[in-house]
Motif scaffolding. Sequence first.
Motif, short mmCIF file in Angstrom:
data_model
loop_
_atom_site.label_atom_id
_atom_site.label_comp_id
_atom_site.label_asym_id
_atom_site.label_seq_id
_atom_site.Cartn_x
_atom_site.Cartn_y
_atom_site.Cartn_z
N LYS A 265 -0.09 10.98 5.49
CA LYS A 265 -0.47 10.17 4.33
C LYS A 265 -0.43 8.68 4.69
N ALA A 266 0.61 8.29 5.42
CA ALA A 266 0.74 6.90 5.85
C ALA A 266 -0.39 6.53 6.82
N LYS B 114 -7.30 2.95 6.15
CA LYS B 114 -8.05 2.32 5.06
C LYS B 114 -7.92 0.79 5.11
N ASN C 217 1.38 4.14 -3.04
CA ASN C 217 1.11 5.56 -2.76
C ASN C 217 2.39 6.41 -2.71
N THR D 177 0.84 -1.21 0.00
CA THR D 177 0.00 0.00 0.00
C THR D 177 0.87 1.25 0.00
N PHE D 178 1.89 1.26 0.82
CA PHE D 178 2.82 2.40 0.84
C PHE D 178 3.51 2.56 -0.50
N CYS E 226 -3.47 5.68 4.94
CA CYS E 226 -3.35 4.37 4.31
C CYS E 226 -3.63 3.25 5.31
#
Length: 379
Positions: free
Chosen positions: A127-128, A134, A88, A84-85, A131
């Motif tokens: 931002k992390a 989510k 993104n 995921t990181f 994520c």
Amino acid sequence: MFIEFIQSLYDQSRPLPENPDDYTSILEDIEYFHLSATVYSLLKQQGRIEQTPIYFQNQLQKEYQTILYNNLYIKNQLKLVLDTFEANGISAIPLKGILFAETYFGHFSARRTTDIDILIRKEDMEKAKMCIQKLEYNVEGDSPSYHFHRTFSKMMPHSPVPLTIELHRDILRENSSSFEIEQFWKCSIPLEGYKHIKQLSEVHTFYMICLHGWKHGMDSLKYFIDIIQAIHVLNYKIDYNTLFKMAKNDHTLKRLTSTLTVVYNQFPHLNQINSFPFNKKSKIWWDYQEIRYGDRQSVKGFKNLIRVHLSEYDQFKHSMIFFKRWLFPNKLEITNLYPPSIKHKKYSIFRGYIKFYRKKFHTLFRALSYSKVKSQQKY
């Protein structure tokens, strides 16, 4: 007995205990420190598992299987987070945990893992965080500004204990050293299959696990084994003179040398692998009986806390910053320690501070009384 057993695992010139009855207490210590998977893996790798009693083998194998399934779930969750990181564009470095077990213990199941720790650049933290949320992880409260990580959790299948993810922007508290996390980023290498996900260099991995053990007061044999295993794997790749120069510049030298002195004192065979250039045995403070049977909130624990933070910060100002935080916590910390009650919500912060200082001064009084009794016994 348990220290001698661990010594025999890493120094094969030492035989394993021959008396079957000894393994009962050894097994109790293994379970206390959650080392079943590691001990079982080491004995299997060395082909010496059959030299131990059957009941000992069976119990280790049973616990190993449980850890195997838990670690497999955590390994999959780690991959999901890292993927995921990566998608993104978030730079990240996994710390300890599954990757450390695979790299230094030979398999993801050879070391018990209970959480996921990931280093994130400060500017990527929000931002992390989004994520992670989510992925259905919940934020665990707020943290004081000087804390260097954010914590998230969600329940694990077939486990009463949730899986925790900690996103770190640093590995040490602010104003506790001159440490610059950028050095870790600059020396990191890309993790296979990723562009944005990195892996710590060998030297910085070793540096990190030593500081991590110090932070916890080396209060578990698992911190010893992490360091011992790294020394065995890395061998001469760790140049202590270079490492200590780095630590001196970071103002973490006392922490590092204190930790390694304790490890080398308990496991002297390490000098045959990578000789330790310090000799401070007269100042050894660590005691197995205390960490195994002592109360970690006891007088001894209190005195150890004072000792560590008065003598093992490189600069006096860092000691004073620690004591200021320890003696005068902010409202957020008090709220986390003593959550507000519905009945007394209006005065909950005040009540929290009362509880906090009552406990602190009670321990201090016990420490002073204990010291007075000890000094009288000498005479």
